[in-house]
Write an enzyme that holds these catalytic residues in place. Structure first.
Site, mmCIF file in Angstrom:
data_model
loop_
_atom_site.group_PDB
_atom_site.id
_atom_site.type_symbol
_atom_site.label_atom_id
_atom_site.label_comp_id
_atom_site.label_asym_id
_atom_site.label_seq_id
_atom_site.Cartn_x
_atom_site.Cartn_y
_atom_site.Cartn_z
ATOM 1 N N ASN A 43 0.818 -1.200 0.000
ATOM 2 C CA ASN A 43 0.000 0.000 0.000
ATOM 3 C C ASN A 43 0.862 1.265 0.000
ATOM 4 O O ASN A 43 0.936 1.982 -0.991
ATOM 5 C CB ASN A 43 -0.936 -0.033 1.219
ATOM 6 C CG ASN A 43 -1.984 1.068 1.164
ATOM 7 O OD1 ASN A 43 -1.902 1.985 0.361
ATOM 8 N ND2 ASN A 43 -2.968 0.981 2.025
ATOM 9 N N ASP A 44 1.556 1.501 1.091
ATOM 10 C CA ASP A 44 2.300 2.757 1.203
ATOM 11 C C ASP A 44 3.411 2.877 0.163
ATOM 12 O O ASP A 44 3.719 3.967 -0.295
ATOM 13 C CB ASP A 44 2.888 2.884 2.608
ATOM 14 C CG ASP A 44 1.787 2.949 3.656
ATOM 15 O OD1 ASP A 44 0.725 3.519 3.343
ATOM 16 O OD2 ASP A 44 1.981 2.421 4.761
ATOM 17 N N VAL A 45 4.004 1.743 -0.245
ATOM 18 C CA VAL A 45 5.125 1.814 -1.185
ATOM 19 C C VAL A 45 4.669 2.044 -2.625
ATOM 20 O O VAL A 45 5.486 2.173 -3.522
ATOM 21 C CB VAL A 45 6.002 0.538 -1.120
ATOM 22 C CG1 VAL A 45 6.625 0.399 0.255
ATOM 23 C CG2 VAL A 45 5.214 -0.693 -1.489
ATOM 24 N N ALA A 80 1.127 3.112 7.408
ATOM 25 C CA ALA A 80 1.402 4.497 7.747
ATOM 26 C C ALA A 80 0.117 5.275 8.039
ATOM 27 O O ALA A 80 0.158 6.403 8.482
ATOM 28 C CB ALA A 80 2.167 5.174 6.612
#
Lengths: 467, 101
Positions: free
Chosen positions: A393-395, A434
């Site tokens: 997700n965050d990456v 995050a």
């Protein structure tokens, strides 16, 4: 004579550690490097057993009994747990191992502190290294323990951190430093040392508490270098250069590895330690959802991938938890047999440790050269037909490039949205570790494939087999 | 402080050189090896076991409490060492298997 020989022996073992570490920095020689370091360590332990010490009773058979039994127990437990652990649970295990090493330094420091003689000429330098081993070892121990609990999902960030946690940590650090001074001045009596130990343990725990669960790899690496430094301090206590060198090597390499990991996330070490992610997440999330999402089925996705020319798969931690690497291997196989070019885009912090994802994919025999790092993957993504994102997700969050107000702005990400089609496999619309909204899900070329990663991948495999 | 450095100059040199060496050894490592390397370095940090062995050898073996604390220190450090090297070896063996293909 024996002493001189063993001193040279320790020197050779030290060189062994250095070359062991050096060989571990190249994939072709890494395994032999690890073995070399292990042999050097075994040699060091054997030499420590027979090294002449100027103390009466240093060759007491009862003492040796304790030592040998302890060595046997530790070896048995260590190797057993190393062989039993699932590769997905490996970061936790490393964290736990590190904590145990720290605790060992604490115990050694504790006994040596009580043995100190305040009137001795070398009191201050001895007390200095002993207290260092005790305090830093305790921080490494309780910190690693919390990192382990967070990684294992037994404790959530919100359960251990409070608002303004930083100030609590400053206070604890100040108390720790004052207590160190008190212990040195008071000549290290039992009560004072115990209080210092407890405060150090609390500080270590509190130090890790505000740091986000996603940043645990950085923390483990940092605490690993702490443990190295405690070992070096213990080396000073006993005047043993082998310990000193080994400890400093770990301290230095752990520190540089920590910095490398922070660089991969485009954040400073300080930013990670302060736990800023958790703090600023709320303001970014306040932006709210940006439009509607398109949902895809496993069948759609299968067809799309089967007739593509180039597919980039972006695996995240979700894949690891689901233990679904085997299905990914099958997808890779089927597509490759159909002349679809399949590569894997691996973000430096994918998984729970840098390189963790490579280990997991290598475990299921996915060729080494199909695993691309961030830059190579971004080149491929620009010309790819399908980007399949599994539990990441965050990456893959475009905010890192597009939204200057986002707390992850500037973090290098995999630019999956440049692919013609994007399929995101995800359990739900929940935000990532995050705690930030991901605008990727709302892009026109993005489709969401909801469901449990393992089951969805299994469906995808059977759809592909039917084509 | 200055006095301490002057008296232990060789030691200070050793410390500084080792730090530089540690940095140099690690700074060119590819990302794929970060996890095994961290695990391997972690195993080396169990080197504190040498201190624990010296502790037991220099202590009066009649002092059971200290002997047991020392033994615990050896057990913990040995778990760190043996487990660390073993798990690193397991990880790296997966990469090596790839090489032969």
């Amino acid at each position: 004579m024996l002493k001189a020989l063993l001193d040279i022996g320790f020197l050779i073992a030290s060189v062994g550690l250095i070359f062991g570490l050096k060989r571990q920095s190249d994939p072709a020689t890494a395994r032999s490097g690890n073995m070399l370091a292990a042999y050097s360590m075994i040699a060091g332990i054997i030499m420590a057993l027979v090294y002449p010490l100027d103390v009466e009773g240093s060759l007491d058979p009862v003492g040796f009994g304790y030592i040998l039994v302890s060595l046997a127990i530790g070896t048995f437990i260590g190797i057993r747990s190393a062989n039993k652990v699932e590769m997905t649970g490996m970061p936790q295990l490393v964290s736990l191992f590190n904590g145990l090493g720290g605790l060992s330094a604490v115990l050694v420091g504790y006994v040596e502190l009580l043995n100190l003689n305040k009137d001795a000429e070398s009191y201050y330098s001895q007390a200095g290294s002993t207290i260092f081993a005790l305090v830093v070892g305790a921080i490494a121990f309780s910190g690693s323990l919390l990192a382990y609990l967070k990684l294992d999902g037994k404790l959530k960030d919100s359960q251990v951190a409070v608002k303004g946690h930083q100030y609590i940590n400053y206070a604890l650090l100040a108390i720790t430093l004052v207590m160190i001074a008190v212990v040195v001045m008071s000549g290290a009596n039992n009560v004072m040392v115990s209080i210092l130990l407890v405060i150090s343990l609390i500080y270590g725990w509190s130090f890790v508490a505000p740091i986000g669960g996603a940043d645990m790899p950085v923390v483990i690496s940092l605490l690993n270098s702490f443990t190295g430094l405690t070992a070096a301090a213990a080396g000073l206590i006993y005047g043993n250069q082998f310990m000193l060198l080994g400890g400093i090597l770990v301290g230095a390499s752990g520190t540089i590895l920590t910095v490398l990991m922070c660089n991969a996330m485009n954040r400073s070490l300080w930013n990670v330690i302060a736990g800023n992610f958790a703090g600023s997440g709320s303001s970014a999330a306040a932006g709210g959802p940006q439009g509607s999402v398109r949902e895809a089925s496993a069948a759609d996705t299968g067809v799309m991938m089967y007739y593509a020319q180039k597919v980039v798969i972006v695996p995240g931690y979700g894949l690891a938890v689901a233990q679904a690497q085997q299905y990914v291997k099958q997808i890779y196989q089927i597509l490759s047999d159909n002349d679809v070019k399949v590569v894997f885009g691996i973000h430096p912090v994918a998984g729970r440790m840098p390189g963790h994802m490579n280990v997991l994919l290598a475990e299921v025999d996915i060729p080494y050269d199909a695993l691309l790092d961030l830059e190579e993957a971004n080149e491929e993504l620009a010309t790819s037909d399908v980007a399949l994102i599994i539990g990441a997700n965050d990456v893959v969050n475009p905010s890192a490039v597009e939204d200057q107000g986002s707390s992850i702005y500037g973090m290098p990400v995999l630019e999956v949205w440049k692919s013609k089609n994007v399929v995101v496999m995800k359990r739900s619309m929940a935000s990532g570790y995050a705690g930030i909204e991901n605008p990727l899900f709302f892009k026109p070329n993005t489709q969401m494939l909801f469901g449990d990663a393992k089951k969805t991948l299994a469906d995808l495999v059977s759809e592909l087999k039917n084509l | 402080m200055i006095e301490f450095i002057q008296e232990n100059l060789i030691m200070v040199y050793l410390l500084v050189f080792t730090v530089v060496l540690g940095f140099e050894l690690i700074s060119k490592v590819p990302t794929v090896l970060h996890t095994p390397l961290m695990s391997g370095a972690n195993a080396i940090s169990g080197i504190v076991v040498i201190g624990a062995i010296f502790l037991l050898r220099t202590n009066d073996s009649g002092d059971t409490v200290k002997m047991l604390i020392g033994s615990a220190a050896i057990i913990l450090a040995t778990i760190n060492i043996a487990g660390g090297f073993a798990v690193t070896n397991r990880m790296l063996s997966m990469f090596n298997k790839k090489k032969k293909d």
